[in-house]
Design a protein around this motif. Structure first.
Motif, PDB file in Angstrom:
ATOM      1  N   GLU A  84       0.839  -1.205   0.000  1.00  0.00           N
ATOM      2  CA  GLU A  84       0.000   0.000   0.000  1.00  0.00           C
ATOM      3  C   GLU A  84       0.872   1.252   0.000  1.00  0.00           C
ATOM      4  N   ARG A  85       1.920   1.228   0.792  1.00  0.00           N
ATOM      5  CA  ARG A  85       2.831   2.373   0.870  1.00  0.00           C
ATOM      6  C   ARG A  85       3.493   2.626  -0.479  1.00  0.00           C
ATOM      7  N   LEU A  86       3.935   1.547  -1.112  1.00  0.00           N
ATOM      8  CA  LEU A  86       4.567   1.652  -2.423  1.00  0.00           C
ATOM      9  C   LEU A  86       3.565   2.176  -3.456  1.00  0.00           C
ATOM     10  N   GLY A  87       2.352   1.600  -3.452  1.00  0.00           N
ATOM     11  CA  GLY A  87       1.338   1.996  -4.423  1.00  0.00           C
ATOM     12  C   GLY A  87       0.935   3.447  -4.303  1.00  0.00           C
ATOM     13  N   ARG A  88       0.787   3.926  -3.073  1.00  0.00           N
ATOM     14  CA  ARG A  88       0.425   5.333  -2.848  1.00  0.00           C
ATOM     15  C   ARG A  88       1.517   6.255  -3.385  1.00  0.00           C
ATOM     16  N   PHE A  89       2.754   5.913  -3.086  1.00  0.00           N
ATOM     17  CA  PHE A  89       3.864   6.748  -3.539  1.00  0.00           C
ATOM     18  C   PHE A  89       3.983   6.730  -5.065  1.00  0.00           C
ATOM     19  N   ALA A  90       3.870   5.548  -5.672  1.00  0.00           N
ATOM     20  CA  ALA A  90       3.982   5.441  -7.131  1.00  0.00           C
ATOM     21  C   ALA A  90       2.887   6.231  -7.834  1.00  0.00           C
ATOM     22  N   ALA A  91       1.683   6.234  -7.264  1.00  0.00           N
ATOM     23  CA  ALA A  91       0.575   6.984  -7.863  1.00  0.00           C
ATOM     24  C   ALA A  91       0.866   8.484  -7.886  1.00  0.00           C
ATOM     25  N   SER A  92       1.656   8.952  -6.931  1.00  0.00           N
ATOM     26  CA  SER A  92       1.994  10.384  -6.881  1.00  0.00           C
ATOM     27  C   SER A  92       2.949  10.785  -7.994  1.00  0.00           C
ATOM     28  N   LEU A  93       3.525   9.811  -8.691  1.00  0.00           N
ATOM     29  CA  LEU A  93       4.462  10.097  -9.770  1.00  0.00           C
ATOM     30  C   LEU A  93       3.758  10.356 -11.100  1.00  0.00           C
ATOM     31  N   VAL A  94       2.467  10.070 -11.172  1.00  0.00           N
ATOM     32  CA  VAL A  94       1.733  10.182 -12.437  1.00  0.00           C
ATOM     33  C   VAL A  94       1.237  11.609 -12.630  1.00  0.00           C
ATOM     34  N   ALA A  95       1.610  12.213 -13.746  1.00  0.00           N
ATOM     35  CA  ALA A  95       1.228  13.594 -14.037  1.00  0.00           C
ATOM     36  C   ALA A  95      -0.175  13.664 -14.629  1.00  0.00           C
ATOM     37  N   GLU A  96      -0.864  14.727 -14.334  1.00  0.00           N
ATOM     38  CA  GLU A  96      -2.194  14.980 -14.881  1.00  0.00           C
ATOM     39  C   GLU A  96      -2.109  15.024 -16.414  1.00  0.00           C
ATOM     40  N   GLY A  97      -3.013  14.288 -17.058  1.00  0.00           N
ATOM     41  CA  GLY A  97      -3.096  14.294 -18.512  1.00  0.00           C
ATOM     42  C   GLY A  97      -2.121  13.376 -19.223  1.00  0.00           C
ATOM     43  N   SER A  98      -1.407  12.552 -18.493  1.00  0.00           N
ATOM     44  CA  SER A  98      -0.418  11.672 -19.111  1.00  0.00           C
ATOM     45  C   SER A  98      -1.040  10.367 -19.596  1.00  0.00           C
ATOM     46  N   SER A  99      -0.274   9.612 -20.371  1.00  0.00           N
ATOM     47  CA  SER A  99      -0.681   8.288 -20.841  1.00  0.00           C
ATOM     48  C   SER A  99       0.313   7.266 -20.298  1.00  0.00           C
ATOM     49  N   ILE A 100      -0.178   6.144 -19.773  1.00  0.00           N
ATOM     50  CA  ILE A 100       0.695   5.154 -19.153  1.00  0.00           C
ATOM     51  C   ILE A 100       0.247   3.737 -19.511  1.00  0.00           C
ATOM     52  N   MET A 101       1.179   2.800 -19.398  1.00  0.00           N
ATOM     53  CA  MET A 101       0.868   1.374 -19.465  1.00  0.00           C
ATOM     54  C   MET A 101       1.119   0.773 -18.097  1.00  0.00           C
ATOM     55  N   VAL A 102       0.228  -0.119 -17.675  1.00  0.00           N
ATOM     56  CA  VAL A 102       0.319  -0.754 -16.357  1.00  0.00           C
ATOM     57  C   VAL A 102       0.131  -2.249 -16.542  1.00  0.00           C
ATOM     58  N   ASP A 103       1.040  -3.054 -16.020  1.00  0.00           N
ATOM     59  CA  ASP A 103       0.894  -4.497 -16.193  1.00  0.00           C
ATOM     60  C   ASP A 103       0.161  -5.117 -15.008  1.00  0.00           C
ATOM     61  N   ALA A 104       0.046  -6.437 -15.028  1.00  0.00           N
ATOM     62  CA  ALA A 104      -0.751  -7.152 -14.027  1.00  0.00           C
ATOM     63  C   ALA A 104       0.093  -7.527 -12.811  1.00  0.00           C
ATOM     64  N   GLY A 105      -0.538  -7.509 -11.630  1.00  0.00           N
ATOM     65  CA  GLY A 105       0.147  -7.934 -10.422  1.00  0.00           C
ATOM     66  C   GLY A 105      -0.468  -7.326  -9.180  1.00  0.00           C
ATOM     67  N   ALA A 106      -0.114  -7.881  -8.019  1.00  0.00           N
ATOM     68  CA  ALA A 106      -0.652  -7.391  -6.754  1.00  0.00           C
ATOM     69  C   ALA A 106      -0.182  -5.970  -6.454  1.00  0.00           C
ATOM     70  N   THR A 107       1.063  -5.653  -6.776  1.00  0.00           N
ATOM     71  CA  THR A 107       1.592  -4.310  -6.504  1.00  0.00           C
ATOM     72  C   THR A 107       0.982  -3.273  -7.433  1.00  0.00           C
ATOM     73  N   THR A 108       0.847  -3.612  -8.720  1.00  0.00           N
ATOM     74  CA  THR A 108       0.251  -2.651  -9.644  1.00  0.00           C
ATOM     75  C   THR A 108      -1.238  -2.446  -9.364  1.00  0.00           C
ATOM     76  N   MET A 109      -1.887  -3.418  -8.737  1.00  0.00           N
ATOM     77  CA  MET A 109      -3.274  -3.222  -8.299  1.00  0.00           C
ATOM     78  C   MET A 109      -3.363  -2.138  -7.238  1.00  0.00           C
ATOM     79  N   GLU A 110      -2.417  -2.143  -6.297  1.00  0.00           N
ATOM     80  CA  GLU A 110      -2.403  -1.098  -5.264  1.00  0.00           C
ATOM     81  C   GLU A 110      -2.104   0.262  -5.881  1.00  0.00           C
ATOM     82  N   PHE A 111      -1.193   0.289  -6.823  1.00  0.00           N
ATOM     83  CA  PHE A 111      -0.893   1.516  -7.558  1.00  0.00           C
ATOM     84  C   PHE A 111      -2.158   2.041  -8.240  1.00  0.00           C
ATOM     85  N   ALA A 112      -2.895   1.159  -8.899  1.00  0.00           N
ATOM     86  CA  ALA A 112      -4.134   1.545  -9.592  1.00  0.00           C
ATOM     87  C   ALA A 112      -5.171   2.070  -8.605  1.00  0.00           C
ATOM     88  N   ARG A 113      -5.245   1.444  -7.448  1.00  0.00           N
ATOM     89  CA  ARG A 113      -6.241   1.852  -6.449  1.00  0.00           C
ATOM     90  C   ARG A 113      -5.996   3.292  -5.985  1.00  0.00           C
TER      91      ARG A 113
END
Length: 267
Positions: A84-113
Motif C-alpha cells: 500500500e505504501r509503495l502503491g500510494r507513492f507510485a501513484a503520486s508520480l503520475v502527471a495529470e493528462g499523461s498516458s501510461i501502461m500498467v501491467d498485471a500484479g498485486a503491486t500494480t493493483m495497489e498503484f491503480a487503487r
C-alpha cells in the motif's frame, strides 16, 4: 532449569534458521523450544507467511522453495502495508493528462487503487482485468484493456495478440511489477508476463519498476530487463548494499517514500 524467554523477533529469526536446516518445523516443537504457547507460535508463522518468508503447512511450516511464486490472490495478502505504501507513492508520480501502461500484479493493483482515489486525469493501457476494473471506477481515467490469452489465476491476458496490441500505442511511461530484482536484472516467474512487460517498455518514454523490498536479491526464470534498462526503481524502501551500489553504477533512479523527501518528479 529456567527456560530462556525469546522475544518475537528472535523467535522469527530462529524459525527461519530452523527452516534452512530442515524442510519442515512443527508448532508443538517450536512452542516447547521457545517456552511459549502453541498459539504464539502459530501467530509467528502467520506473520512470516504474510511476508512470504515461509509456507504455512498443517501443524507447522515449510521452507519457501527457491523460485516459488504464489498466484495473484495469495500475493495480495502478503506484505499488505508495504505494498500500500509503495502503491500510494507510485501513484503520486503520475502527471495529470499523461498516458501510461500498467501491467498485471498485486503491486500494480495497489498503484491503480491509489491512482483511482486521486482521480488523476490519465489514459491507462493494461493487460490486467483487475487494474482495468479498479481504474474504471474513476471518472478521470480512460482505460483500454488489451486482448489476449486469459490467465485465470492472474486475472490477466498475455500472448502474441497482447503484445501486438500494445505495439500500437506510444505512452509517456509504464508502471511495471516484477517477481525479482538482483544483479542479474529484473526477472519474472509467470509464463507470458516477461514478453508483455518488455512490450510495454518498448512503447514507453519512461520506465518505472514497482518492486517491493522482499523481492530484492531474488532471481527467477525469465529476464525482463537488464539493470541498464530499468529507468526508475520504485520501492517501499531503499535497497541495501551490494545491490544499491550496482543499481547506482548502472544509472538506476531509486525512489521510495523514505528517501524522496521533496515532491517527486512526475511523468
Amino acid at each position: 532449569m529456567t527456560t530462556r524467554r525469546y522475544k518475537k523477533q528472535e523467535r522469527h529469526e530462529q524459525i527461519l534458521l530452523e527452516l534452512k536446516l530442515k524442510p519442515h518445523v512443527r508448532v508443538a516443537e517450536l512452542a516447547k523450544q521457545f517456552g511459549v504457547t502453541t498459539e504464539t507460535v502459530r501467530r509467528d508463522i502467520e506473520d512470516l507467511g504474510r511476508d512470504g518468508l515461509l509456507q504455512r503447512a498443517h501443524g507447522g511450516a515449510s521452507a519457501r522453495h527457491a523460485g516459488a511464486h504464489h498466484d495473484l490472490d495469495a500475493r495480495r495478502h502478503q506484505r499488505v502495508a508495504e505494498r500500500e505504501r509503495l502503491g500510494r507513492f507510485a501513484a503520486s508520480l503520475v502527471a495529470e493528462g499523461s498516458s501510461i501502461m500498467v501491467d498485471a500484479g498485486a503491486t500494480t493493483m495497489e498503484f491503480a487503487r491509489f491512482l483511482a482515489f486521486a482521480e488523476t486525469r490519465v489514459t491507462v493501457i493494461t493487460n490486467s482485468l483487475q487494474v482495468a476494473m479498479i481504474l474504471g471506477q474513476s471518472p478521470a481515467t480512460d482505460v483500454r484493456l488489451a486482448p489476449g490469452e486469459y490467465l485465470p489465476r492472474e486475472a490477466a491476458v498475455v500472448g502474441t495478440e497482447t503484445c501486438e496490441y500494445l505495439a500500437n500505442y506510444n505512452v509517456d511511461a509504464c508502471f511495471i511489477g516484477a517477481a525479482g530484482l538482483s544483479e542479474v536484472g529484473v526477472t519474472e516467474a509467470i509464463a507470458g508476463f516477461g514478453a508483455v512487460k518488455r512490450a510495454m517498455m518498448r512503447q514507453s518514454r519512461a520506465r518505472h519498476f514497482l518492486i517491493d523490498a522482499s523481492k530484492f536479491g531474488q532471481t527467477h526464470m525469465t529476464r525482463v530487463a537488464s539493470l541498464d534498462e530499468i529507468g526508475s526503481l520504485v520501492s517501499d524502501r531503499h535497497p541495501t548494499a551490494p545491490l544499491s551500489g550496482v543499481l547506482r553504477e548502472r544509472g538506476v533512479r531509486m525512489l521510495s517514500p523514505d528517501i524522496q523527501k521533496s515532491a517527486p518528479a512526475r511523468v
